[in-house]
Design an enzyme around this catalytic site. Structure first.
Site, PDB file in Angstrom:
ATOM      1  N   HIS A   1      61.918  81.090  64.631  1.00  0.00           N
ATOM      2  CA  HIS A   1      61.771  81.219  63.181  1.00  0.00           C
ATOM      3  C   HIS A   1      60.571  82.108  62.855  1.00  0.00           C
ATOM      4  O   HIS A   1      60.652  83.012  62.039  1.00  0.00           O
ATOM      5  CB  HIS A   1      61.557  79.846  62.542  1.00  0.00           C
ATOM      6  CG  HIS A   1      62.745  78.958  62.645  1.00  0.00           C
ATOM      7  ND1 HIS A   1      63.534  78.660  61.559  1.00  0.00           N
ATOM      8  CD2 HIS A   1      63.286  78.295  63.693  1.00  0.00           C
ATOM      9  CE1 HIS A   1      64.515  77.860  61.944  1.00  0.00           C
ATOM     10  NE2 HIS A   1      64.383  77.619  63.231  1.00  0.00           N
TER      11      HIS A   1
ATOM     12  N   ASP B   1      60.529  79.825  55.245  1.00  0.00           N
ATOM     13  CA  ASP B   1      61.645  79.507  56.117  1.00  0.00           C
ATOM     14  C   ASP B   1      62.565  78.488  55.446  1.00  0.00           C
ATOM     15  O   ASP B   1      62.124  77.644  54.676  1.00  0.00           O
ATOM     16  CB  ASP B   1      61.108  78.931  57.427  1.00  0.00           C
ATOM     17  CG  ASP B   1      62.177  78.803  58.483  1.00  0.00           C
ATOM     18  OD1 ASP B   1      62.295  79.728  59.300  1.00  0.00           O
ATOM     19  OD2 ASP B   1      62.905  77.792  58.489  1.00  0.00           O
TER      20      ASP B   1
END
Length: 193
Positions: free
Chosen positions: A23, A119
């Protein structure tokens, strides 16, 4: 005699990566591209994850700065853990406790932030952005068609529940008008140009 500072002419955003390699690295790459295109960025990072952004900070010393906050404490998270690979499944994100420190940072920061780029695992940042009256831009480190599938399921929950088999090929057809794939392709073209 006071020195007057002129406001930054470029948009200013906060980037909040999820502390997992897959991520974080993808979002940091996007952050690099945004900085190359004139955005000013603050990256929220924990002390032990700061080395992951050192080359980015070196490459963009005037446009990217870190906001180093301690990893949030949680009864089920050991001290000195700052990366998802070291976490057990607590069932609850410890990051939610960063809401108030972030709100204080936003309220005391001299440059107005125009958006939060975070995110998709950090969904609670949507509430923070709403409170601040700025957009929250969700970053998906996943394969773009997978995001399209998630979006389709979310927006058609009742229809999907009633089916014994769900067909997604229309989402992957290049002639499809799927807005997520079109937006993703447009974003890639913008970044690469």
């Amino acid at each position: 005699m006071s020195i007057e500072t002129s406001p930054n002419p470029y948009p200013y955003i906060l980037v909040f990566p999820y502390p997992a390699h897959g991520h974080m690295l993808a979002l940091l790459d996007l952050t690099h591209q945004l900085s190359l295109r004139g955005l000013t960025v603050t990256i929220l990072i924990t002390p032990k994850n700061l080395p992951f952004i050192s080359s980015l900070l070196s490459a963009h010393p005037s446009s990217i700065t870190p906001l180093v906050l301690p990893f949030p404490s949680h009864p089920l998270v050991s001290l000195n853990v700052e990366h998802v690979k070291d976490l057990s499944n607590t069932g609850k994100s410890p990051f939610v406790s960063l809401h108030d420190p972030l709100l204080n940072w936003f309220n005391s920061h001299p440059n107005p932030t125009v958006a939060i780029l975070s995110d998709f695992f950090l969904g609670w940042t949507k509430h923070l952005a709403t409170r601040l009256q700025i957009p929250r831009i969700t970053f998906w480190s996943s394969y773009a068609p997978l995001v399209s599938i998630f979006d389709y399921i979310w927006n058609n929950v009742e229809k999907v529940k009633s089916l014994s088999e769900v067909e997604f090929s229309h989402l992957l057809d290049p002639r499809s008008s799927s807005r997520n794939i079109a937006i993703f392709v447009l974003a890639l073209q913008t970044i690469r140009s």
